[in-house]
Design an enzyme around this catalytic site. Structure first.
Site, PDB file in Angstrom:
ATOM      1  N   GLU A 152       0.835  -1.197   0.000  1.00 36.29           N
ATOM      2  CA  GLU A 152       0.000   0.000   0.000  1.00 36.29           C
ATOM      3  C   GLU A 152       0.877   1.257   0.000  1.00 36.29           C
ATOM      4  O   GLU A 152       1.278   1.739  -1.043  1.00 36.29           O
ATOM      5  CB  GLU A 152      -1.015  -0.052   1.136  1.00 36.29           C
ATOM      6  CG  GLU A 152      -1.954  -1.247   0.920  1.00 36.29           C
ATOM      7  CD  GLU A 152      -3.213  -1.245   1.760  1.00 36.29           C
ATOM      8  OE1 GLU A 152      -3.433  -0.333   2.566  1.00 36.29           O
ATOM      9  OE2 GLU A 152      -3.997  -2.200   1.598  1.00 36.29           O
TER      10      GLU A 152
HETATM   11  C1  HEC Z   1      -3.201   0.815  -2.012  1.00 34.63           C
HETATM   12  C2  HEC Z   1      -4.583   1.104  -1.737  1.00 34.63           C
HETATM   13  C3  HEC Z   1      -4.957   1.576  -0.354  1.00 34.63           C
HETATM   14  C4  HEC Z   1      -4.450   2.655   0.355  1.00 34.63           C
HETATM   15  C5  HEC Z   1      -3.342   3.574  -0.056  1.00 34.63           C
HETATM   16  C6  HEC Z   1      -5.227   2.714   1.576  1.00 34.63           C
HETATM   17  N1  HEC Z   1      -6.174   1.735   1.606  1.00 34.63           N
HETATM   18 FE1  HEC Z   1      -7.594   1.457   3.011  1.00 34.63          FE
HETATM   19  N2  HEC Z   1      -8.035  -0.319   2.233  1.00 34.63           N
HETATM   20  C7  HEC Z   1      -7.489  -0.846   1.076  1.00 34.63           C
HETATM   21  C8  HEC Z   1      -7.810  -2.263   0.990  1.00 34.63           C
HETATM   22  C9  HEC Z   1      -7.413  -3.196  -0.143  1.00 34.63           C
HETATM   23  C10 HEC Z   1      -8.546  -2.570   2.139  1.00 34.63           C
HETATM   24  C11 HEC Z   1      -9.056  -3.962   2.550  1.00 34.63           C
HETATM   25  C12 HEC Z   1      -7.860  -4.742   3.077  1.00 34.63           C
HETATM   26  C13 HEC Z   1      -8.216  -6.002   3.821  1.00 34.63           C
HETATM   27  O1  HEC Z   1      -9.376  -6.195   4.184  1.00 34.63           O
HETATM   28  O2  HEC Z   1      -7.317  -6.801   4.065  1.00 34.63           O
HETATM   29  C14 HEC Z   1      -8.692  -1.323   2.895  1.00 34.63           C
HETATM   30  C15 HEC Z   1      -9.440  -1.188   4.070  1.00 34.63           C
HETATM   31  C16 HEC Z   1      -9.650   0.021   4.713  1.00 34.63           C
HETATM   32  C17 HEC Z   1     -10.623   0.254   5.772  1.00 34.63           C
HETATM   33  C18 HEC Z   1     -11.590  -0.770   6.337  1.00 34.63           C
HETATM   34  C19 HEC Z   1     -12.973  -0.634   5.738  1.00 34.63           C
HETATM   35  C20 HEC Z   1     -13.824  -1.849   5.962  1.00 34.63           C
HETATM   36  O3  HEC Z   1     -14.912  -1.937   5.375  1.00 34.63           O
HETATM   37  O4  HEC Z   1     -13.425  -2.760   6.693  1.00 34.63           O
HETATM   38  C21 HEC Z   1     -10.484   1.563   6.160  1.00 34.63           C
HETATM   39  C22 HEC Z   1     -11.274   2.285   7.221  1.00 34.63           C
HETATM   40  C23 HEC Z   1      -9.406   2.129   5.367  1.00 34.63           C
HETATM   41  N3  HEC Z   1      -8.944   1.177   4.485  1.00 34.63           N
HETATM   42  C24 HEC Z   1      -8.873   3.398   5.526  1.00 34.63           C
HETATM   43  C25 HEC Z   1      -7.657   3.791   4.952  1.00 34.63           C
HETATM   44  C26 HEC Z   1      -6.847   4.920   5.411  1.00 34.63           C
HETATM   45  C27 HEC Z   1      -7.196   5.831   6.551  1.00 34.63           C
HETATM   46  C28 HEC Z   1      -5.745   4.975   4.585  1.00 34.63           C
HETATM   47  C29 HEC Z   1      -4.556   5.932   4.653  1.00 34.63           C
HETATM   48  C30 HEC Z   1      -3.826   5.944   5.901  1.00 34.63           C
HETATM   49  C31 HEC Z   1      -5.878   3.881   3.620  1.00 34.63           C
HETATM   50  N4  HEC Z   1      -7.032   3.172   3.906  1.00 34.63           N
HETATM   51  C32 HEC Z   1      -5.009   3.649   2.575  1.00 34.63           C
HETATM   52  C33 HEC Z   1      -6.758  -0.143   0.151  1.00 34.63           C
HETATM   53  C34 HEC Z   1      -6.031   1.001   0.470  1.00 34.63           C
END
Ligand code: HEC
Ligand code: HEC
Length: 314
Positions: free
Chosen positions: A125
């Site tokens: 990420e």
């Molecule tokens: C490269 C793409 C990417 C970036 C950059 C990213 N995310 Fe995500 N995010 C994801 C993915 C893929 C998941 C699901 C991962 C898993 O379930 O293992 C996720 C899950 C989440 C969730 C959980 C939502 C749920 O329905 O469970 C939250 C809240 C979230 N991210 C917030 C953030 C925040 C705040 C940041 C920055 C600090 C961030 N993400 C950066 C791809 C990204």
């Protein structure tokens, strides 16, 4: 044989717990006692959410994958992160995540605060160490000043406070007042006749056993092998045999905008996702007509999007 048995078990578990009614989404989510909201904290959290300097490359921000124009998702099957690496899972929306009882498809973070530091450090990420992020932000006087104003103390710029600010911002990303919410509150004309038929089917078939409550998820984990998936899901967190292939029930709010679907993004169209659910979770297949009616209902769950003005970063 084994699958049938498992399905029967799932069914018994669902029926044992009375489903919470699908209620209108509150305008304000639960706020934890140790992270009160203030407009300045939310503003700081918004800046961090949009700031690619939280990544090692300097080009990936939370908003890269949770893009406000795409209902805070990325519209690709699986997330594209650091150096264009494709991650293992689909990006869920951040909209209404504040109402979830656990974060991630496998529920491995309990709170938004706990969740926020994960993506910064994940190699696929943002691939950055918290130490580097804290060091970088400390050198930007405008950030330093804001952290001190919001959190006070000598160590105001810390990973814990970064997480708190981002979580506070995320608690403003809620979408109340969807046509379905207005329907529930007594406006019978708020949704179409087909959407009403779809809502009947949603209840009659038993979708609401899992997709229950205001956020259309009971927060529980169920075994599901979606098309093309080898992901062990909740097992990765608990290492318990019975948790293999289990995933948290996903919210259905704004689901018309959050395609592609499922933990691996393998299904692009909503009617097809509905058909997968009917077959896999309820053992009663939906034909085209039934799926179309349920989709009409699901479309009525698109709420009023939060107004997010792009922050100007120092
Ligand atoms: C490269 C793409 C990417 C970036 C950059 C990213 N995310 Fe995500 N995010 C994801 C993915 C893929 C998941 C699901 C991962 C898993 O379930 O293992 C996720 C899950 C989440 C969730 C959980 C939502 C749920 O329905 O469970 C939250 C809240 C979230 N991210 C917030 C953030 C925040 C705040 C940041 C920055 C600090 C961030 N993400 C950066 C791809 C990204
Ligand atoms: C036994 C619990 C259960 C039942 C019953 C159930 N679901 Fe689901 N639903 C889930 C889980 C778990 C997921 C997350 C699957 C994954 O990991 O991709 C999900 C995901 C979905 C998704 C994809 C959401 C997204 O953003 O990717 C849709 C759409 C959906 N369900 C609709 C329905 C409909 C319509 C019904 C009734 C026909 C239904 N579900 C019945 C548990 C259930």
């Amino acid at each position: 044989m084994k699958r049938t048995l498992l399905k029967a078990l799932v069914f018994v578990t669902i029926c044992a717990a009375p489903a919470l009614a699908n209620e209108p989404l509150p305008a304000v989510p639960p706020i934890p006692a140790n992270n009160s909201m203030s407009s300045q904290k939310v503003e700081l959290g918004k800046m961090l959410f949009f700031d690619p300097r939280l990544s090692s490359s300097g080009v990936v921000s939370c908003a890269t994958c949770h893009n406000p124009s795409f209902a805070f998702t990325d519209r690709v099957p699986r997330a594209l992160g650091h150096k264009h690496q494709v991650g293992p899972r689909n990006t869920p929306t951040v909209l209404n995540a504040a109402f979830l009882s656990s974060q991630f498809w496998d529920g491995r973070a309990a709170t938004l605060e706990e969740q926020a530091l994960g993506p910064i450090q994940a190699t696929v990420e943002m691939n950055e160490s918290l130490e580097n992020v804290v060091g970088r932000l400390k050198e930007i006087p405008e950030y330093k000043k804001m952290f001190i104003e919001v959190f006070g103390g000598k160590e105001a710029v810390s990973s814990g406070n970064i997480a708190k600010a981002i979580a506070a911002f995320e608690r403003t990303l809620v979408t109340p007042n969807s046509p379905f919410d207005r329907y529930l509150m007594g406006d019978t004309e708020a949704i179409s006749t087909d959407a009403r038929k779809g809502w009947e089917l949603f209840q009659k078939k038993g979708c609401n056993a899992c997709h229950s409550g205001a956020n259309f998820t009971n927060g529980e984990f169920y075994r599901i092998i979606v098309p093309g998936s080898t992901d062990l899901g909740r097992f990765e967190v608990t290492k318990k045999e019975e948790d293999k292939y289990k995933f948290r029930v996903q919210t259905l709010r704004n689901v018309a905008l959050t395609y592609p679907y499922f933990n691996n993004g393998s299904v692009v169209r909503l009617p097809d996702a509905v058909k997968v659910m009917s077959k896999e979770m309820l053992g009663s297949e939906s034909g085209d007509e039934e799926a179309a009616l349920i989709v009409e209902f699901l479309k009525s769950l698109t709420g009023t999007m939060p107004r997010v003005d792009y922050p100007v970063l120092p």
